[in-house]
Write a protein that holds these residues in place. Sequence first.
Motif, mmCIF file in Angstrom:
data_model
loop_
_atom_site.group_PDB
_atom_site.id
_atom_site.type_symbol
_atom_site.label_atom_id
_atom_site.label_comp_id
_atom_site.label_asym_id
_atom_site.label_seq_id
_atom_site.Cartn_x
_atom_site.Cartn_y
_atom_site.Cartn_z
ATOM 1 N N ARG A 167 0.835 -1.204 0.000
ATOM 2 C CA ARG A 167 0.000 0.000 0.000
ATOM 3 C C ARG A 167 0.872 1.257 0.000
ATOM 4 N NH1 ARG A 167 -5.634 1.443 0.939
ATOM 5 N NH2 ARG A 167 -5.591 3.688 1.323
ATOM 6 N N SER A 168 2.020 1.202 0.681
ATOM 7 C CA SER A 168 2.903 2.370 0.705
ATOM 8 C C SER A 168 3.363 2.727 -0.694
ATOM 9 C CB SER A 168 4.124 2.105 1.594
ATOM 10 O OG SER A 168 3.743 2.000 2.928
ATOM 11 N N GLU B 224 0.622 4.247 -2.625
ATOM 12 C CA GLU B 224 0.381 5.661 -2.289
ATOM 13 C C GLU B 224 1.498 6.555 -2.838
ATOM 14 O OE1 GLU B 224 -0.851 6.533 1.707
ATOM 15 O OE2 GLU B 224 -2.219 4.825 1.775
ATOM 16 N N ASP B 225 2.743 6.035 -2.851
ATOM 17 C CA ASP B 225 3.835 6.798 -3.477
ATOM 18 C C ASP B 225 3.509 7.028 -4.953
ATOM 19 O OD1 ASP B 225 5.156 6.623 -1.067
ATOM 20 O OD2 ASP B 225 6.553 5.050 -1.709
ATOM 21 N N ASP C 281 -9.032 3.902 3.950
ATOM 22 C CA ASP C 281 -8.490 4.548 5.140
ATOM 23 C C ASP C 281 -9.517 5.531 5.695
ATOM 24 O OD1 ASP C 281 -8.105 7.116 3.984
ATOM 25 O OD2 ASP C 281 -6.090 6.588 3.309
ATOM 26 N N ARG C 282 -9.239 6.067 6.883
ATOM 27 C CA ARG C 282 -10.279 6.826 7.587
ATOM 28 C C ARG C 282 -10.664 8.100 6.832
ATOM 29 N NH1 ARG C 282 -13.773 4.441 10.419
ATOM 30 N NH2 ARG C 282 -12.370 3.560 11.962
ATOM 31 N N THR C 283 -9.687 8.730 6.198
ATOM 32 C CA THR C 283 -10.034 9.938 5.447
ATOM 33 C C THR C 283 -10.905 9.590 4.241
ATOM 34 O OG1 THR C 283 -8.128 11.188 6.210
ATOM 35 C CG2 THR C 283 -9.055 11.839 4.100
ATOM 36 N N THR D 35 -10.803 14.046 9.131
ATOM 37 C CA THR D 35 -10.137 13.175 10.103
ATOM 38 C C THR D 35 -10.996 13.107 11.363
ATOM 39 O OG1 THR D 35 -8.917 14.797 11.419
ATOM 40 C CG2 THR D 35 -7.908 14.125 9.336
ATOM 41 N N LEU D 36 -10.654 12.195 12.237
ATOM 42 C CA LEU D 36 -11.428 12.058 13.475
ATOM 43 C C LEU D 36 -11.096 13.141 14.491
ATOM 44 C CD1 LEU D 36 -11.573 8.192 13.878
ATOM 45 C CD2 LEU D 36 -13.362 9.752 13.119
ATOM 46 N N MET E 224 -3.095 6.107 3.702
ATOM 47 C CA MET E 224 -2.561 6.775 4.879
ATOM 48 C C MET E 224 -1.252 6.126 5.290
ATOM 49 S SD MET E 224 -5.152 8.046 7.824
ATOM 50 C CE MET E 224 -6.488 8.921 7.020
ATOM 51 N N LYS E 225 -0.314 6.101 4.369
ATOM 52 C CA LYS E 225 1.025 5.573 4.658
ATOM 53 C C LYS E 225 2.011 6.710 4.449
ATOM 54 C CE LYS E 225 -0.565 1.342 4.937
ATOM 55 N NZ LYS E 225 -0.826 0.785 6.258
ATOM 56 N N PRO E 226 3.017 6.822 5.319
ATOM 57 C CA PRO E 226 3.969 7.931 5.156
ATOM 58 C C PRO E 226 4.789 7.799 3.876
ATOM 59 C CG PRO E 226 4.651 6.407 6.896
ATOM 60 C CD PRO E 226 3.283 5.983 6.469
ATOM 61 N N ALA E 227 5.265 8.951 3.417
ATOM 62 C CA ALA E 227 6.206 8.949 2.295
ATOM 63 C C ALA E 227 7.501 8.269 2.771
ATOM 64 C CB ALA E 227 6.470 10.378 1.849
ATOM 65 N N PRO E 228 8.289 7.765 1.852
ATOM 66 C CA PRO E 228 9.522 7.065 2.268
ATOM 67 C C PRO E 228 10.429 7.957 3.129
ATOM 68 C CG PRO E 228 9.094 6.734 -0.068
ATOM 69 C CD PRO E 228 8.096 7.747 0.409
ATOM 70 N N MET F 213 -0.529 11.112 7.093
ATOM 71 C CA MET F 213 -1.342 11.875 6.147
ATOM 72 C C MET F 213 -0.477 12.609 5.122
ATOM 73 S SD MET F 213 -4.546 13.223 8.389
ATOM 74 C CE MET F 213 -3.750 13.534 9.950
ATOM 75 N N ARG F 214 0.812 12.385 5.197
ATOM 76 C CA ARG F 214 1.799 13.006 4.307
ATOM 77 C C ARG F 214 1.779 14.528 4.395
ATOM 78 N NH1 ARG F 214 3.385 9.006 -0.628
ATOM 79 N NH2 ARG F 214 3.071 7.084 0.524
ATOM 80 N N ARG G 136 6.733 15.346 5.823
ATOM 81 C CA ARG G 136 7.464 14.415 4.964
ATOM 82 C C ARG G 136 8.952 14.462 5.295
ATOM 83 N NH1 ARG G 136 3.952 13.929 -0.004
ATOM 84 N NH2 ARG G 136 5.693 12.749 -0.810
ATOM 85 N N ARG H 254 -15.213 17.017 23.888
ATOM 86 C CA ARG H 254 -15.097 15.712 24.533
ATOM 87 C C ARG H 254 -13.834 15.695 25.370
ATOM 88 N NH1 ARG H 254 -14.663 11.999 19.374
ATOM 89 N NH2 ARG H 254 -12.922 13.453 19.183
#
Lengths: 780, 287
Positions: A113-114, A117-118, A274-276, A691-692, B1-5, B42-43, B46, B187
């Motif tokens: 998945r990473s 997304e890249d 994903d959540r977003t 987002t939450l 929702m994965k970070p950039a490298p 959420m990038r 980075r 909350r």
Amino acid sequence: MIGERTERREDARLTSGRGRYLADHDVPGLAHVAILRSTSAHAVIRGIDVSGATALPGVIAVVTQADLDRAGARPMTHRLPLLGVLPLEWGLLARDRARFVGEPIAAVVAATRSIAEDAMELIVIDEEQLPAVVDPFVALAPGAPLLYSEWGTNEFFRMTSLPPVLGDVLATAPYVKQFRLTDHRIAALPLEGHGVQAAPDPATGTLHVYASNQQPHQLRTVIAETCGLDEQSVRVVAPDMGGGFGNKQHFTREECLTAMLALITGRPVRWIQDRTEGLISSIHSREQVHDVTVGYDDSGKVLAYRVDVTANVGNPILYFSGIGPAIVTVGALEGGYDFGVVGFDLRCVATNTCPIGAYRGFGQPQAHFSSERTLDAIAVDLGLDPIDVRRRNLLPDGPRPWITGGGARIDVGPLGPHLDALVTEFGYGRWRDLQSEARADGRLVGIGVSALVQGTAPTQYGVAGRFGSYESAAVAVLPDGRVTVAVGTKSQGQGHETTLAQVAADVFGVGVDRVTVTDGDTAQLPYGMGTWGSRTAVMAGGAVLRAATQLREKMDRIAAGMQTASAEPPTFSEIAEEAWWQTHRLPADEEPGLQQTVVYTPGNTMPVPDEHGHMNFDETFAAHMTAVAVEVDPETGDVRVLDAVLVSDCGVVINPMVVEGQHQGGFAQGLGAVLFEEVRYDDDGQPLTSTLVDYTIPEAPDVPRLRVVQRETPSAVAGGFRGVGEASIIATPAVIAGAVADALAPLGVEITSTRLHAHYLRRAIRAAGYTPDASAFASR
Amino acid sequence: MKPAPFDYVRCANVPEAIAALSGDEGAKVIAGGQSLVPLMAMRLARPTLLVDVNDVGLDGITVERDVIRIGACTRHRRLERDPVIARVAPLLQEAAGLIGYPAIRTRGTIGGSLVHADPVAELPTVLVAAGGFVVVRSGAGTRVIAAVDLFTGFLDTTLEHDEIVEDVLLPVAGTRHGSSFCEWSPREGDFATAGVALAIERDDDGRCVALGAAACGLASVPLDCSTLLAAVLGETSASGALLRQIARVMRADLAGDPDRADLVGLLAARAVHRAFARSDERSAAAA
């Protein structure tokens, strides 16, 4: 057994990390999907350059609608069997136009998945921005930007029912009120988001799909249609699900897209929302404006009730779209009341926002909010008690079924005694006394009441085409005396493995631990309708009851002819052995074995007009009376629930604990809807709650215990069951609003919206001229 | 929702971490990761290199006469539960307990929260209210930055790229000290819509002789409110008239969103009320 508080058998698995949700089905060679979504609310897509993404190491495929067209994907449509819905088809990805932020434009399949997304970041979209429209009234105004220029309007659908006599009754009614009520947009937000995994089987040429979906059989139909496959070539399994709430009822682009990606790449692929993505693109709900006109007499009896409903349906590219719940709204305007002459004018309006669709309650919370706000307004106007005003308007206690003007066959028990029970159990008189004391003390305490009659186990043929009113169950007694049950419904956490086992165990007279219930697999049964619309107890419960009863009768016949060594009658297991293994000893006309498949319908519904012009959409109805007491902090706008009671009549109760859980969960969601949650957009259609952190749901400390009082009026359908899953989420927004309005009445604040969030109340309280008392606040 | 490298290095000491930071303009320090990791997912952030400082020895609490020195990697949970903090920096203790949830507090660090500089976070507000300092180190040596000079804007500080916060310095509370952190959020555990940190010192006659206060939620940095609350100086108790005056003044004089200004005024009144009450308790306990 039916009626027992059997502990939920699935919980050992689900609460100890042994559940297998969508993302727990790794297979060798699994590839992962990321979906590029529009960042513009409205844009013409001139071109999509995927060359950079395709070149990234680890990327398997980058797919646009043009690729899907080449691969033979077929368009989706809303399947609404209604006259007057404007024509609409859509691809699995946006082809040349994006109409809301979050609309899928391209998909990347990659080793992880990473990487996907890249790669997504390397896709270049050449687009031309168009003006966007977010507000339905703006969308209806002349000159508004059009989502579909070929329509020449944004009015996707209009349905009007205004009996000629309505105007006359309103004109002659002693009192007439007009006001506007607003239901704001929310999202169902199941804890586990959407997800789908698809794998082609090269040996058989079939496609094996896992999907977190409430209706696996119908998803199979839609995937087969959009992918150009035979229905028997697709198997859909819905594994353990972390909630659905209607949000997983539609058959989405993403589910069909992932199936196509598996076919295109020839390998197993998985997409996990994903959540977003969940918050901006996976179906919003509720947004409607009701312009109410009500005529009534000085006893508080409603003589005529007209509600003009403006429903924002977003970009309606969704199976049955937002029209489905909106039609249910206008069908549920009266609920359990007799409002004399009723009319409506429904407009469903397309806007550049996420599609509106199903969420537990499905159009009924809006109808109920309006009926309860209306009755409260009448009570205030005439100086009557809101309980009394409800009594004057409730359906008479007989005859049953009560057949409404439109043909609904309302079969609830007498409503007056339910209301009496509410008054007693809640301690209505005591709460009014406490309220007086609090007011004398300068504190804002309010009481809200709601009387809900809800149609359950509906046919949704009229709003979804293929959602008929039946359910399948296959029941077998194995040679060792163990019982298996397979159903076409799908538990999303409701405890069906327990409740449906109780139904079978009750028929067979065996322990619940002898019964195993499975669901969610299209390979088990030819067809099923899934779980939605407060239907599973009635429909699957009825199907299991029928099938098990037929088997039980067969076992009794076999037992009658059995010779046993002792004088004791044969045991359950001995009969099962006899049926499967000693078939030569069975009576001549008895087939071997013990298995029975039943397709069951109670047969009460009629989704098209009969010879009297009558339609009835619900197999049976349930009655729920709710009361709450709240205190509002005028300084902060915080609403604190002091007490909440729900009197529940859902017919024969299979498991009281599960019913309480349903009510408590619906209460949490209903409370969240009005106190915490709101999907917001800016004027350009950019989502502000992605987002939450921004989309705030209630958490454990925010949800008090709902006291549930159970009363049983058996229905006439199999088992005497009535549906229960949606009652409290329908009742709660209305009853909380009633209580808040009552609390704030001394300040002159009127409540005409479901927006009861602290910041809205704070502003309304200030706008009414209240000056905060810093000294009192400081010492609280 | 994965970070950039990104690359990652876990450093054994501060010089190593500074060297790693100096060598990569895109490097970012990570300790608890409670703010940085979601931003990366959420990038929105980075970093090309994460410099892990969990092992460099920056946690710990020492009291040096009238100053308390807190290592940058000290977790919120420790601030919340440590009896020394409760005695010498009760405002910090209360604020730490208001951050997020226990899981967040167990990972998150004081240094991380301060340099992240979220304008609605509790600890930057406490640092301004208490008039604290951060001690930062780079290859060029150390320097001390006062709270008011640290925060420059939304998620922005005067820290240089190759500087690491080593310690946080706060004044030790006096025997008649009273403090309170009051915030409002929809909350429990949410970022506050508005909040007020307040600390007072009183003389032997019970008169308020010193006051520090800051508000969050109104601006892109914690707002020093000490001047707006000057009416409290010289007072011996939190009278109703004083509290009403405070709320009125703050509502009238604070710029920005009127709803938040309104809340800040109310919360300031509550903070004053509680600070006097706690000061009374502390004085009684000391006597």
